[in-house]
Motif scaffolding. Sequence first.
Motif, PDB file in Angstrom:
ATOM      1  N   ALA A   1       0.850  -1.200   0.000  1.00  0.00           N
ATOM      2  CA  ALA A   1       0.000   0.000   0.000  1.00  0.00           C
ATOM      3  C   ALA A   1       0.877   1.238   0.000  1.00  0.00           C
ATOM      4  N   PHE A   2       0.622   2.144  -0.947  1.00  0.00           N
ATOM      5  CA  PHE A   2       1.352   3.408  -1.016  1.00  0.00           C
ATOM      6  C   PHE A   2       0.940   4.337   0.123  1.00  0.00           C
ATOM      7  N   SER A   3       1.902   5.134   0.575  1.00  0.00           N
ATOM      8  CA  SER A   3       1.578   6.232   1.488  1.00  0.00           C
ATOM      9  C   SER A   3       0.903   7.343   0.690  1.00  0.00           C
ATOM     10  N   ALA A   4       0.280   8.266   1.405  1.00  0.00           N
ATOM     11  CA  ALA A   4      -0.488   9.326   0.737  1.00  0.00           C
ATOM     12  C   ALA A   4       0.400  10.201  -0.153  1.00  0.00           C
ATOM     13  N   ASP A   5       1.678  10.359   0.195  1.00  0.00           N
ATOM     14  CA  ASP A   5       2.568  11.173  -0.636  1.00  0.00           C
ATOM     15  C   ASP A   5       3.262  10.359  -1.720  1.00  0.00           C
ATOM     16  N   GLY A   6       3.005   9.045  -1.771  1.00  0.00           N
ATOM     17  CA  GLY A   6       3.554   8.196  -2.815  1.00  0.00           C
ATOM     18  C   GLY A   6       5.019   7.859  -2.645  1.00  0.00           C
ATOM     19  N   LYS A   7       5.621   8.244  -1.524  1.00  0.00           N
ATOM     20  CA  LYS A   7       7.064   8.042  -1.351  1.00  0.00           C
ATOM     21  C   LYS A   7       7.406   6.712  -0.685  1.00  0.00           C
ATOM     22  N   GLN A   8       6.442   6.084  -0.075  1.00  0.00           N
ATOM     23  CA  GLN A   8       6.722   4.847   0.646  1.00  0.00           C
ATOM     24  C   GLN A   8       5.647   3.802   0.346  1.00  0.00           C
ATOM     25  N   VAL A   9       6.024   2.552   0.521  1.00  0.00           N
ATOM     26  CA  VAL A   9       5.088   1.446   0.373  1.00  0.00           C
ATOM     27  C   VAL A   9       5.155   0.588   1.635  1.00  0.00           C
ATOM     28  N   ALA A  10       4.032   0.399   2.245  1.00  0.00           N
ATOM     29  CA  ALA A  10       3.950  -0.532   3.376  1.00  0.00           C
ATOM     30  C   ALA A  10       3.556  -1.899   2.839  1.00  0.00           C
ATOM     31  N   PHE A  11       4.016  -2.954   3.500  1.00  0.00           N
ATOM     32  CA  PHE A  11       3.624  -4.303   3.117  1.00  0.00           C
ATOM     33  C   PHE A  11       3.785  -5.237   4.300  1.00  0.00           C
ATOM     34  N   VAL A  12       3.195  -6.395   4.164  1.00  0.00           N
ATOM     35  CA  VAL A  12       3.296  -7.424   5.194  1.00  0.00           C
ATOM     36  C   VAL A  12       4.297  -8.468   4.736  1.00  0.00           C
ATOM     37  N   SER A  13       5.066  -9.000   5.674  1.00  0.00           N
ATOM     38  CA  SER A  13       6.006 -10.065   5.343  1.00  0.00           C
ATOM     39  C   SER A  13       5.929 -11.166   6.391  1.00  0.00           C
ATOM     40  N   ASP A  14       6.081 -12.422   5.908  1.00  0.00           N
ATOM     41  CA  ASP A  14       6.110 -13.555   6.841  1.00  0.00           C
ATOM     42  C   ASP A  14       7.537 -14.070   7.043  1.00  0.00           C
ATOM     43  N   ARG A  15       8.533 -13.208   6.849  1.00  0.00           N
ATOM     44  CA  ARG A  15       9.927 -13.594   6.975  1.00  0.00           C
ATOM     45  C   ARG A  15      10.169 -14.335   8.291  1.00  0.00           C
ATOM     46  N   THR A  16      10.846 -15.453   8.194  1.00  0.00           N
ATOM     47  CA  THR A  16      11.008 -16.330   9.352  1.00  0.00           C
ATOM     48  C   THR A  16      11.681 -15.625  10.514  1.00  0.00           C
ATOM     49  N   ASP A  17      12.704 -14.848  10.216  1.00  0.00           N
ATOM     50  CA  ASP A  17      13.460 -14.222  11.303  1.00  0.00           C
ATOM     51  C   ASP A  17      12.834 -12.926  11.796  1.00  0.00           C
ATOM     52  N   ALA A  18      12.008 -12.282  10.980  1.00  0.00           N
ATOM     53  CA  ALA A  18      11.456 -10.991  11.377  1.00  0.00           C
ATOM     54  C   ALA A  18      10.140 -10.723  10.656  1.00  0.00           C
ATOM     55  N   PRO A  19       9.060 -11.421  11.010  1.00  0.00           N
ATOM     56  CA  PRO A  19       7.772 -11.156  10.370  1.00  0.00           C
ATOM     57  C   PRO A  19       7.145  -9.872  10.892  1.00  0.00           C
ATOM     58  N   GLY A  20       6.274  -9.276  10.084  1.00  0.00           N
ATOM     59  CA  GLY A  20       5.582  -8.085  10.526  1.00  0.00           C
ATOM     60  C   GLY A  20       5.242  -7.162   9.382  1.00  0.00           C
ATOM     61  N   VAL A  21       4.997  -5.880   9.714  1.00  0.00           N
ATOM     62  CA  VAL A  21       4.688  -4.853   8.719  1.00  0.00           C
ATOM     63  C   VAL A  21       5.959  -4.058   8.436  1.00  0.00           C
ATOM     64  N   TYR A  22       6.274  -3.905   7.148  1.00  0.00           N
ATOM     65  CA  TYR A  22       7.470  -3.207   6.700  1.00  0.00           C
ATOM     66  C   TYR A  22       7.087  -1.974   5.885  1.00  0.00           C
ATOM     67  N   VAL A  23       8.080  -1.084   5.731  1.00  0.00           N
ATOM     68  CA  VAL A  23       7.947   0.072   4.855  1.00  0.00           C
ATOM     69  C   VAL A  23       9.196   0.157   3.992  1.00  0.00           C
TER      70      VAL A  23
END
Length: 1008
Positions: free
Chosen positions: A173-195
Amino acid sequence: MRLPTVLRVARSGLILFFLQIHQIRASGIDSIRVTVTEGTNMAADLSPDKTKLVIDLQGTLWVLPITGGVAKPITDNLGDCRQPSWSPDGSQIAFHAFWDGRYHIWTVPAIGGKPKQLTSGLQDDREPYWSPDGKHIVFSSDRSGNYDIWQLAVADGKLTQLTTDSGNDFNPAFSADGKQVAFVSDRTDAPGVYVLTPDAASPNTTEKLISPSTAKLAGPSWQPTGSHLYYNALTKSQSGLEAVSITDGKTQMLTDATEDVFPFRASWLSPTEYVFTSSGLLKRRKIGSATAQTIPFQAIISLPRTTYKRKTYDFDSQTAQAVKGIKGAAISPDGQQIAFAALGDLWLLAKGTKRPERLTQGPTMELEPSWSPDGTKLAYVSDRNGNMDVWIRDLKTGQDRILVNMADDLHYPIWSPDGSKIAFYQSDPRNAWGRSTLYTADVTYTADVTVPKTQKLHESVFVPSQASWSANGKTIALSALHPYSSRYREGVSEVLLLSLDGKNDRYVTPAPGHSLATRGQNGPVWSPDGTKMAYVLDGLLYVTDVKADGSIVGTPRQLTSEQTDTPTWTGDSKSLLFLATDVLKQVYLADGHVETHPMELTWQSSQPTGVVVVHAGRLFDGKANTYRNNVDILIDGHRIKAIEPHKTGRAGKLIDASTKTIIPGLFEMHTHQHSMVGEKIGRLWLSFGITSVREPGADPYDALERKESWASGTRPGPRQFFTGGLTDGTRIYYGAATSINSDEQLDRELNRSVKLGYDLIKTYVRMPDAMQQRITAFAHANGMPVSSHEIFPAMRYDVDAVEHIGGTSRRGYSPKITAMNRSYQDVIQLLAKSGMNITPTASLQGGFSVLGTKNPSLYNNRQYKAFYSEEYSNALQASAAQYAKISPGYLTNFGNLQKGVKALIDAGAHVTTGTDSPFVPYGLSLHTELQSFVGAGLTPYQALRSATLWAAETVGVSKDLGSIEPGKLADLVIVNGDPLSNITDALNVEQVIKNGEVFLIDQLLTRP
């Protein structure tokens, strides 16, 4: 070469939709209108001007005012259109759709119109999101071997990969200013929400973990000021909406445990107010508020009501019928004899003769013959000692000896090229639906040698095919699942090469991106000279040149043009035997000519003679909700002649059940079996009072062997209603799944269903709707019902039944039930109004474990203990206890599922009992299904009706089965107790009568 055909079929979906509407209007076919006011697992997105919403209700995109009202569809209902995203200018809506049998990114005008496809290929593309300037769309895709975030340039279609981690990244998902993208990851060592920053996609791209979490996360959405991310978090006890601060990473759960938030992103009306989907509703809520405002909507769905003539059954005929359950046909090295299994025994057909010689005979089963390289012996499996073990038959002396006896069932023995070893599999309790471990056994073993008799060659593999040795004995080839990613389980069946000299396993394939045939005995089959490998692809036999290590060289050659199964080589590597639907044939590689091997082998239905009088203290006839007391059931042969008040001295054999209760024979409406379980499975079913089983997915020849053996009286067992493999799309999972890749292949499969006498056709989760619609039309024209995992639009084109209230879904979430086990008004009303039958498999969805946890005495059931080992039972209980421990909401969530079953019945839906065994234990799980139904609030009568009369109606045999009435077949169960008051008494089986034949419980629990 075949993909365009599938594309043409899929893209005709829109045309088919409007043609169907026209035909309904023109022909006057009756139809009904269903007003949907709630959605199960629906996503929503807000238009840029904040005046409209788009929702993906049951796979169709609908637009409605933000204030609520009547929703308008803007896509057809054959695309499985999901997770819409509105373009910044409001003119277009992006979404992912399944029209061509894979998920790709599409757009459609916001006012409706012709959809436009933006991505294509063999991969799945999902979850699009527009950039604020409208120039790009980010999405997730498995293009690189797992799910990553990709960016599409709208102007020219250029694709850029934004993430490359070995874990799965999704829901961008893009941020409102279009400069960043948030996403979800199931990475084994560090799962969570990333930007991440998209235009910094390079080896130096920085990604920041904003919200570390072990919960299952989905649908991140930027708060317009960029200060927070909102997303769905599925924890052990709730599915809620959570917020995380971008600056300090602090999280806050915004919804309480009673709310059922769906796994999709929220939309923002303002920096302080958002729209989200939850508990079947569209909701808007202000930051800081504990309450939400509902946005009411109505979606009007029309369902046609058409009928067709069902397949008719002649249960009275004793005419000899050709055996079609031919299993594992194998040609001898000299090409002069064919060994195969049928009716539970081994047979030999000499070339040039029509009548095969029976090699084994008795109440046990002998299967899967494999020729020794010198042609003097057969390896096979038999359950003479209780489990399926590996045996060897010396064809010169007729002597049999056991080679391997293990605690678990064994299958698919195959000789090494030098004749010194036999490779075989040890299966887990799910038999052909689970994992198998490859072993070898030394044929020349003597007690004084130091090398063990059996050696484990490889860790377990999920549903592998029969193994095949290289000519030098250094490599074993088999067909195995090669998943596209770890996010979803589906993939393709490819050749897996196992090196016996320490080299790494490796996949090779003669058809990249294309699945081989069902993973049974359809190849790969190495030629004895080691230069070629045969296999079945799209139902046809191919051969390709290979190196000594199995590496594929050259161009594959097609050898047959008709439906092909179970190829085996002659010893000279010059020809292959195969089964052409129901005829054995042999193809010669030199000139391609095909030779037919006709065979005369028949079976006929077993029917008892004479009169049996059952004096019933109480009779539940399957129709009335009360008992008839003190009556005589008069059985003449295999049918019920009359039911009359009790009178002493009647002619015939008397069964005194004056202190017992008689109920109709039960139906198990969803099970998967395999011959490796052995003869005991037939006795097991009967011992639990189950006299009919419906098997929506099997090797058709395996299922036919059971059907013919049970019907002929070769072994005791229930009536079998079956289909072939799971008819699936371009990606598959189970070994019994048939990947359909062209119209021509589908034609061959459908024609086989008629020739082999299928009772239904089961389509699976990756089958696109346009093709499933075609399958349904063919099946109905031939009297067969169709079932799938889908409710809509499947019911729109008259699919008869749906399996599982939950179950596998290609979407990663279910349109029938949420993660909290809740089904909403759309599901309930569509099922109730359409008349589509549903088999919820509540025992599979937690019912068996829940009941076992609440009542451990369940495992002391007499029948269960007779057929299942203590080790199996301990492992089953430990698994249930562990699941309950790690998921505190488990018991509560199952209660939600039960509420859904009750709501279906109350709304008038047609519900039947099935379990998906062996994923839960055969037999006992049907009774936990009944108990789960009663625990949901159904009366015992309603539960038993689902397992008897309603089940018979769904199968299409209610004229003969499902209730105890004069003229119907004599399938009934004598139990001790009062099952109309206490459903657990249905377990107290004392005698079973199937087709007029009487079985005592002790007889059924005793191994022959």
